[in-house]
Design a protein around this motif. Sequence first.
Motif, mmCIF file in Angstrom:
data_model
loop_
_atom_site.group_PDB
_atom_site.id
_atom_site.type_symbol
_atom_site.label_atom_id
_atom_site.label_comp_id
_atom_site.label_asym_id
_atom_site.label_seq_id
_atom_site.Cartn_x
_atom_site.Cartn_y
_atom_site.Cartn_z
ATOM 1 N N UNK A 9 0.857 -1.187 0.000
ATOM 2 C CA UNK A 9 0.000 0.000 0.000
ATOM 3 C C UNK A 9 0.895 1.241 0.000
ATOM 4 N N UNK A 10 0.561 2.232 -0.814
ATOM 5 C CA UNK A 10 1.362 3.451 -0.874
ATOM 6 C C UNK A 10 2.611 3.304 -1.712
ATOM 7 N N UNK A 11 2.602 2.350 -2.632
ATOM 8 C CA UNK A 11 3.806 2.029 -3.402
ATOM 9 C C UNK A 11 4.223 3.117 -4.374
ATOM 10 N N UNK A 12 3.295 3.987 -4.773
ATOM 11 C CA UNK A 12 3.638 5.018 -5.756
ATOM 12 C C UNK A 12 3.918 6.362 -5.098
ATOM 13 N N UNK A 13 3.942 6.399 -3.770
ATOM 14 C CA UNK A 13 4.217 7.644 -3.056
ATOM 15 C C UNK A 13 5.698 7.941 -2.970
ATOM 16 N N UNK A 14 6.034 9.006 -2.264
ATOM 17 C CA UNK A 14 7.422 9.460 -2.213
ATOM 18 C C UNK A 14 8.368 8.389 -1.686
ATOM 19 N N UNK A 15 8.090 7.852 -0.503
ATOM 20 C CA UNK A 15 8.995 6.839 0.048
ATOM 21 C C UNK A 15 8.630 5.451 -0.445
ATOM 22 N N UNK A 16 7.340 5.221 -0.748
ATOM 23 C CA UNK A 16 6.920 3.911 -1.240
ATOM 24 C C UNK A 16 7.601 3.530 -2.527
ATOM 25 N N UNK A 17 7.825 4.503 -3.411
ATOM 26 C CA UNK A 17 8.460 4.195 -4.694
ATOM 27 C C UNK A 17 9.896 3.735 -4.497
ATOM 28 N N UNK A 18 10.588 4.289 -3.505
ATOM 29 C CA UNK A 18 11.959 3.842 -3.223
ATOM 30 C C UNK A 18 11.957 2.407 -2.683
ATOM 31 N N UNK A 19 10.982 2.090 -1.840
ATOM 32 C CA UNK A 19 10.906 0.732 -1.299
ATOM 33 C C UNK A 19 10.592 -0.263 -2.404
ATOM 34 N N UNK A 20 9.628 0.063 -3.245
ATOM 35 C CA UNK A 20 9.261 -0.841 -4.323
ATOM 36 C C UNK A 20 10.419 -1.032 -5.304
ATOM 37 N N UNK A 81 3.084 -4.675 3.154
ATOM 38 C CA UNK A 81 3.968 -3.535 3.408
ATOM 39 C C UNK A 81 3.154 -2.270 3.194
ATOM 40 N N UNK A 82 3.189 -1.376 4.160
ATOM 41 C CA UNK A 82 2.478 -0.108 4.020
ATOM 42 C C UNK A 82 3.471 1.044 3.983
ATOM 43 N N UNK A 83 3.232 1.970 3.053
ATOM 44 C CA UNK A 83 3.984 3.225 3.009
ATOM 45 C C UNK A 83 2.993 4.375 2.875
ATOM 46 N N UNK A 84 1.843 4.221 3.515
ATOM 47 C CA UNK A 84 0.842 5.286 3.475
ATOM 48 C C UNK A 84 1.409 6.537 4.137
ATOM 49 N N UNK A 191 25.338 18.661 17.897
ATOM 50 C CA UNK A 191 24.422 17.633 18.417
ATOM 51 C C UNK A 191 24.259 16.537 17.372
ATOM 52 N N UNK A 192 24.486 15.296 17.764
ATOM 53 C CA UNK A 192 24.488 14.182 16.828
ATOM 54 C C UNK A 192 23.074 13.804 16.395
ATOM 55 N N UNK A 193 22.963 13.397 15.132
ATOM 56 C CA UNK A 193 21.689 12.973 14.561
ATOM 57 C C UNK A 193 21.951 11.827 13.590
ATOM 58 N N UNK A 194 21.085 10.817 13.605
ATOM 59 C CA UNK A 194 21.205 9.695 12.669
ATOM 60 C C UNK A 194 20.242 9.911 11.513
ATOM 61 N N UNK A 195 20.740 9.759 10.293
ATOM 62 C CA UNK A 195 19.965 10.022 9.084
ATOM 63 C C UNK A 195 19.924 8.790 8.196
ATOM 64 N N UNK A 196 18.899 8.719 7.358
ATOM 65 C CA UNK A 196 18.770 7.627 6.391
ATOM 66 C C UNK A 196 18.338 8.218 5.056
ATOM 67 N N UNK A 197 19.030 7.881 3.991
ATOM 68 C CA UNK A 197 18.605 8.358 2.673
ATOM 69 C C UNK A 197 17.343 7.610 2.257
ATOM 70 N N UNK A 198 16.576 8.210 1.368
ATOM 71 C CA UNK A 198 15.354 7.556 0.919
ATOM 72 C C UNK A 198 15.676 6.280 0.134
ATOM 73 N N UNK A 199 16.770 6.296 -0.603
ATOM 74 C CA UNK A 199 17.180 5.072 -1.294
ATOM 75 C C UNK A 199 17.489 3.975 -0.285
#
Length: 318
Positions: A9-20, A81-84, A191-199
Amino acid sequence: MAAKNLLFFGATGQIGSFILEAILTKRGSFGRVAIFTSARTTETKSAYLKKLKAQDVEVIVGDVEDESAIKAAYTGIDTVISALGRNTLAQQIALIRLASASSDVKWFLPSEYGTDIAYGPASAHEKPHQQKLKVRAVLEKEISRSDLDYSYVVTGPFAEMYLHFTPGLEQAGGWDVKGRKAVLLGEKGDDRVSLTTMKDVGTLVLHTLLNSTPESRNRALRVNSFTTTPAEIQAEFGRQTTSKKWDSVSYTPLNRLRELETAAWEAGNPAATVLTLRRIWTEGGTLYTQRDNGLIGEPPVMNLQEVVANEIRRVSSL
């Protein structure tokens, strides 16, 4: 049980497309790969859906609030898998209940990609977390005795979005490569921060599916690409853009960020969510004694140098 037949679900959205897209790099590792999408999407993204079908992706068209359509879509599916998006997170509650009632669905990955909503006691009171907390409550309390497993893939902030200014909210931090302007969060930007790219979100979800173990089920998987500080990001931009000096570098201390956040919520400003999340990140709400990448096979992820280089290339192409 390993994931075999997937419904998204949400496969064509911003983050869903990267997951798919990540899943399709290992298409042969799965049986069915199906997406559930709306009739409107078939009109607005017809070319993209045609491309997906050519990659052996089933496109199921229906209304996410149509119970009979969801039941039919779950037939033969073992992993959902949901990316709503943030505005539709509550729709997952019905999807989870139907998955629990299904004899086929055994694993549900809700839309969690982002800030850890159970980082500490204060997390339960953060306004942007409330819908995700309701979804977790259904999985953990309402159907905890069923054989439906879940995994929360918690990635922290998306690196690309962390770098960008929010229009009209420059004090909330960001980098303007073209204008050589930066606003760093924190008193000194250390101040430390952990980040993740969309890919990498896609990569991490893919490896969650491929490396299923009892240890990766029924828990939050706190994963990320790298940990850094605003000052380190600024230093990397400086190293990669030596042709012109960054003359405008300022700081937004935590107390100022909190003031902006409070004022935004009181004014009903939609940007209040952005300020709350950036305050949480600056407070250390993405940091752990260890990350969980190893539980899913330690997949390859991007580093700070690559992210900065990508941002410079993106701006140069505009």
